[in-house]
Design an enzyme around this catalytic site. Structure first.
Site, PDB file in Angstrom:
ATOM      1  N   ASP A   6       9.268  29.651  29.978  1.00 33.86           N
ATOM      2  CA  ASP A   6       9.334  28.377  29.273  1.00 33.86           C
ATOM      3  C   ASP A   6       8.421  27.393  30.030  1.00 33.86           C
ATOM      4  O   ASP A   6       8.053  27.634  31.182  1.00 33.86           O
ATOM      5  CB  ASP A   6      10.791  27.894  29.280  1.00 33.86           C
ATOM      6  N   ASP A   8       8.314  23.210  29.622  1.00 31.12           N
ATOM      7  CA  ASP A   8       8.929  21.944  30.059  1.00 31.12           C
ATOM      8  C   ASP A   8      10.251  22.167  30.792  1.00 31.12           C
ATOM      9  O   ASP A   8      11.139  22.842  30.284  1.00 31.12           O
ATOM     10  CB  ASP A   8       9.204  21.041  28.852  1.00 31.12           C
ATOM     11  N   ASP A 207      15.042  27.016  31.185  1.00 30.24           N
ATOM     12  CA  ASP A 207      16.037  26.024  31.629  1.00 30.24           C
ATOM     13  C   ASP A 207      16.931  25.488  30.516  1.00 30.24           C
ATOM     14  O   ASP A 207      17.830  24.706  30.786  1.00 30.24           O
ATOM     15  CB  ASP A 207      15.338  24.826  32.292  1.00 30.24           C
TER      16      ASP A 207
HETATM   17  C1  2M8 Z   1       9.241  19.247  21.354  1.00 28.09           C
HETATM   18  O1  2M8 Z   1       9.836  20.261  22.105  1.00 28.09           O
HETATM   19  C2  2M8 Z   1      10.877  19.918  23.024  1.00 28.09           C
HETATM   20  C3  2M8 Z   1      11.114  21.186  23.838  1.00 28.09           C
HETATM   21  O2  2M8 Z   1      12.349  21.642  24.025  1.00 28.09           O
HETATM   22  C4  2M8 Z   1      12.143  19.417  22.351  1.00 28.09           C
HETATM   23  O3  2M8 Z   1      12.525  19.940  21.304  1.00 28.09           O
HETATM   24  O4  2M8 Z   1      12.765  18.523  22.916  1.00 28.09           O
HETATM   25  C5  2M8 Z   1       8.019  19.835  20.636  1.00 28.09           C
HETATM   26  O5  2M8 Z   1       7.702  19.019  19.569  1.00 28.09           O
HETATM   27  C6  2M8 Z   1       6.816  19.974  21.546  1.00 28.09           C
HETATM   28  O6  2M8 Z   1       5.688  20.291  20.769  1.00 28.09           O
HETATM   29  C7  2M8 Z   1       6.557  18.691  22.317  1.00 28.09           C
HETATM   30  O7  2M8 Z   1       5.529  18.880  23.266  1.00 28.09           O
HETATM   31  C8  2M8 Z   1       7.832  18.267  23.035  1.00 28.09           C
HETATM   32  C9  2M8 Z   1       7.639  16.941  23.753  1.00 28.09           C
HETATM   33  O8  2M8 Z   1       8.782  16.611  24.488  1.00 28.09           O
HETATM   34  O9  2M8 Z   1       8.897  18.110  22.103  1.00 28.09           O
HETATM   35 MG    MG Z   2      12.581  23.756  28.901  1.00 27.33          MG
HETATM   36 MG    MG Z   3      10.960  24.803  25.896  1.00 22.92          MG
END
Ligand code: 2M8
Ligand code: MG
Ligand code: MG
Length: 269
Positions: A6, A8, A207
């Site tokens: 993963d 982020d 995570d």
């Molecule tokens: C979105 O993805 C995150 C990942 O878990 C979320 O759902 O909170 C997506 O739209 C992704 O493309 C984008 O980069 C991210 C930004 O926080 O949000």
């Molecule tokens: Mg994550």
């Molecule tokens: Mg993710």
């Protein structure tokens, strides 16, 4: 060996996007030609930018929670290189969502309905990057603005239409049930087996709750400590298969690989 990760909150720190703690392992894995396969909710456009930053160009990745798979640049016999879409395209999913909202009055806003400046504010991404998050090919991201109860009936309506409703860190993702991190990880593992002529062991790192399908489908799972410790429920959570890190983000990523490869942190520094 294959490493699925993963992005982020796992390979990049969740608030700052920092990844220096992971740099040592990224260099070592590159040297040993062990593929590091990014696996995320993000779009292919966002993933390519991250691959460039981390020097992972040419490797496969799994985007949009498994709805989009980028192939390894060496797999020339795939007609549809560079990537495949496992289910319904974005336009079709967006159309279904608009119909559902019209007929049931569910309250949500999709990423397609927001411009990059609003999206930048919501996500904390710079506007140029926020616009990459809008380039979805096979899923739609939404901000849920209705009750939990109504979410359950929305989820039910989606599954009757063959769609999955996946929880991200802050947003919700709608994709074809033929997509998914689980199917994408298994498919890529089989491709490597085909091209290498032998089975490769797999390591996965994540995570959040949407990483459970990734972590269930690898030989060794590393749960990187996140903001929500109860976030991931795994079926085979044995000490031999699953390691829970003490550290968060990139530092947790490094800690997890140190553990799996049996390296003490003193040897690292
Ligand atoms: C979105 O993805 C995150 C990942 O878990 C979320 O759902 O909170 C997506 O739209 C992704 O493309 C984008 O980069 C991210 C930004 O926080 O949000
Ligand atoms: Mg994550
Ligand atoms: Mg993710």
């Amino acid at each position: 060996l294959l490493v699925f990760t993963d992005v982020d909150g796992t390979l990049l720190d969740s608030h700052t996007g920092e990844w220096q703690a992971a740099a040592g392992w990224l260099a070592r894995l590159r040297e040993k030609q062990i593929p590091v396969i990014l696996c995320s909710s993000k779009t292919a456009a966002e993933m390519i930018a991250i691959q460039n930053m981390l020097q992972l160009q040419g490797l496969p990745f799994i985007a949009e929670n498994g709805a989009v798979i980028q192939l390894d640049e060496h797999w020339q016999d795939h007609d549809d290189y560079p990537r495949i879409i496992t289910g319904a395209p974005h336009a079709e999913i967006a159309r279904v969502l608009m119909q559902l909202r019209k007929s049931n009055d569910w309250k949500f806003t999709t990423f397609a309905e927001l411009d990059e400046h609003v999206l930048a504010e919501l996500t904390g991404l710079p506007p140029a990057q926020a616009s990459l998050a809008k380039l979805q090919e096979a899923s739609e991201t939404l901000i849920w603005r209705d009750s939990d109860e109504r979410m359950a009936s929305f989820d039910e309506a989606l599954s009757q239409l063959g769609l999955r409703f996946v929880q991200g860190a802050r947003f919700w993702h709608v994709l074809d049930e033929r997509g998914g991190k689980d199917q994408a990880v298994n498919w890529l593992t089989r491709q490597y087996r085909h091209y290498r002529g032998k089975h490769s062991q797999t390591v996965g790192l994540g995570d959040g709750p949407n990483d459970a399908p990734l972590l269930e489908n690898v030989d060794y799972a590393i749960v990187v400590r996140g903001l929500n410790r109860q976030g991931i429920q795994l079926h085979h959570d044995t000490a031999e298969r699953v390691y829970h890190t003490e550290l968060e983000g990139a530092a947790g990523w490094r800690e997890g690989l140190d553990h799996v490869f049996g390296v003490s942190s003193e040897e690292q520094t």
